[in-house]
Scaffold this motif. Sequence first.
Motif, PDB file in Angstrom:
ATOM      1  N   LEU A  69       0.802  -1.223   0.000  1.00  0.00           N
ATOM      2  CA  LEU A  69       0.000   0.000   0.000  1.00  0.00           C
ATOM      3  C   LEU A  69       0.835   1.273   0.000  1.00  0.00           C
ATOM      4  O   LEU A  69       0.431   2.293  -0.552  1.00  0.00           O
ATOM      5  N   GLN A  70       2.009   1.224   0.649  1.00  0.00           N
ATOM      6  CA  GLN A  70       2.829   2.440   0.774  1.00  0.00           C
ATOM      7  C   GLN A  70       4.284   2.144   0.405  1.00  0.00           C
ATOM      8  O   GLN A  70       5.212   2.583   1.082  1.00  0.00           O
ATOM      9  N   TYR A  71       4.482   1.439  -0.685  1.00  0.00           N
ATOM     10  CA  TYR A  71       5.824   0.987  -1.061  1.00  0.00           C
ATOM     11  C   TYR A  71       6.786   2.160  -1.269  1.00  0.00           C
ATOM     12  O   TYR A  71       7.892   2.181  -0.722  1.00  0.00           O
ATOM     13  N   ASP A  72       6.383   3.152  -2.072  1.00  0.00           N
ATOM     14  CA  ASP A  72       7.272   4.266  -2.410  1.00  0.00           C
ATOM     15  C   ASP A  72       7.701   5.036  -1.168  1.00  0.00           C
ATOM     16  O   ASP A  72       8.891   5.354  -0.994  1.00  0.00           O
ATOM     17  N   MET A  73       6.750   5.332  -0.285  1.00  0.00           N
ATOM     18  CA  MET A  73       7.067   6.095   0.916  1.00  0.00           C
ATOM     19  C   MET A  73       7.982   5.301   1.850  1.00  0.00           C
ATOM     20  O   MET A  73       8.969   5.824   2.372  1.00  0.00           O
ATOM     21  N   TYR A 116      -7.213   1.196  14.729  1.00  0.00           N
ATOM     22  CA  TYR A 116      -7.731   2.120  13.719  1.00  0.00           C
ATOM     23  C   TYR A 116      -8.864   3.008  14.235  1.00  0.00           C
ATOM     24  O   TYR A 116      -8.933   4.189  13.906  1.00  0.00           O
ATOM     25  N   VAL A 117      -9.772   2.454  15.051  1.00  0.00           N
ATOM     26  CA  VAL A 117     -10.920   3.256  15.486  1.00  0.00           C
ATOM     27  C   VAL A 117     -10.505   4.445  16.348  1.00  0.00           C
ATOM     28  O   VAL A 117     -11.240   5.443  16.428  1.00  0.00           O
ATOM     29  N   ILE A 118      -9.341   4.367  16.968  1.00  0.00           N
ATOM     30  CA  ILE A 118      -8.859   5.492  17.778  1.00  0.00           C
ATOM     31  C   ILE A 118      -8.660   6.737  16.916  1.00  0.00           C
ATOM     32  O   ILE A 118      -8.803   7.861  17.391  1.00  0.00           O
ATOM     33  N   ALA A 154      -6.412   7.651   6.095  1.00  0.00           N
ATOM     34  CA  ALA A 154      -6.581   6.501   5.203  1.00  0.00           C
ATOM     35  C   ALA A 154      -6.195   5.206   5.915  1.00  0.00           C
ATOM     36  O   ALA A 154      -5.303   5.199   6.774  1.00  0.00           O
ATOM     37  N   ILE A 155      -6.857   4.125   5.549  1.00  0.00           N
ATOM     38  CA  ILE A 155      -6.560   2.825   6.147  1.00  0.00           C
ATOM     39  C   ILE A 155      -5.103   2.435   5.876  1.00  0.00           C
ATOM     40  O   ILE A 155      -4.438   1.854   6.737  1.00  0.00           O
ATOM     41  N   ILE A 190      -2.375   1.268   8.643  1.00  0.00           N
ATOM     42  CA  ILE A 190      -1.693  -0.030   8.600  1.00  0.00           C
ATOM     43  C   ILE A 190      -0.189   0.161   8.799  1.00  0.00           C
ATOM     44  O   ILE A 190       0.451  -0.600   9.544  1.00  0.00           O
ATOM     45  N   VAL A 191       0.380   1.160   8.150  1.00  0.00           N
ATOM     46  CA  VAL A 191       1.808   1.438   8.325  1.00  0.00           C
ATOM     47  C   VAL A 191       2.105   1.783   9.780  1.00  0.00           C
ATOM     48  O   VAL A 191       3.076   1.281  10.369  1.00  0.00           O
ATOM     49  N   ALA A 192       1.278   2.634  10.377  1.00  0.00           N
ATOM     50  CA  ALA A 192       1.461   3.007  11.783  1.00  0.00           C
ATOM     51  C   ALA A 192       1.279   1.800  12.700  1.00  0.00           C
ATOM     52  O   ALA A 192       1.992   1.648  13.697  1.00  0.00           O
ATOM     53  N   PHE A 193       0.336   0.936  12.361  1.00  0.00           N
ATOM     54  CA  PHE A 193       0.086  -0.288  13.133  1.00  0.00           C
ATOM     55  C   PHE A 193       1.327  -1.174  13.131  1.00  0.00           C
ATOM     56  O   PHE A 193       1.720  -1.723  14.176  1.00  0.00           O
TER      57      PHE A 193
END
Length: 326
Positions: free
Chosen positions: A146-150, A237-239, A250-251, A255-258
């Motif tokens: 989902l966030q490969y480039d970053m 996520y709900v937090i 964004a989800i 996910i990255v933060a998770f």
Amino acid sequence: MTKKTFIKTLKITIPILFGIFLIWLTYNKTTPSERADVIKYIREADYFWVFTSILLGLSSHASRAYRWKFTLEPLGYTPKFLNSFMAVMIAYFANLGIPRSGEILRATTLTTYEGVPFEKAFGTIVAERIADLLMSFLFIFIALILQYDMIMEVITQILDVVYLKLTSSPKLIFLILLIGLAIFFIFYKSTTKIKEKIKSFASGLKDGVLSIITMKKKWAFIGHTFFIWSMYFLMFYVIFFSIPETAKTAISTAIVAFVTGSFTMAATNGGLGSFPLVIQETLNLFSISNQGGLAIGWILWSAQTILNIVAGIASFFFIPIYNRTK
């Protein structure tokens, strides 16, 4: 104080002191106005989502307790659900004080109240950890997609800094190689308890894998594993909905933060100090302010820590009452 006692004391105190240091670091890297904003975010948060997060966390713990029976049944044991659940909560509570002690206490609790031999109970916990490790890899893989480039940009920046540090100091490279060779030589030639513990752990992993493969209700086990980790992510996520700045996050960002936040649990006791700081730094990459990221980190960490403390203490006192007839 003996050498063994001294080492045990260090294992307990160093993670706690490191966590306190990170709290101090977080405090000093924020301005008074930023700290005031963080406090305001926390005070004015929508606690409906906080309580929702706690319920989701509780459901994941309940599922973990229920999943445990699938690894115990092939061994001939069917513990009561409440005993399994209270053992799990006692383990989470223990880990807040002494990292990784919870697994031992969890197995000991089942031995005491259900008569499951310690080594067998602990072996099933190893099997669970393998399944959980695979799930963590799955989330890492999803985050990369989902966030490969970053993610690759951040990794490249980190590697560039490390490379510059190393190339600017040949002595440092030599020292690292020397330490690495020394560790390898000591381990290769050693017959100490450390080497034996590593071998024992590797053997436990092998037995754990085999228990997952041979269990009769493997699909139920897999289903609960996916449910547990889905609840882990949802309680995280709900937090984001609890404060206005992160309500539309964004989800993929969550996910990255998770993923990054999950690594902090091993760094300090239950992520003390490290979890909020890493969440703040991660969310910064997605244009979320220091205040918003730090507030989210502290709200989530506090909610789940309170859950583990309250449920853990309640389980510790209630389990002998529940089993008083034994």
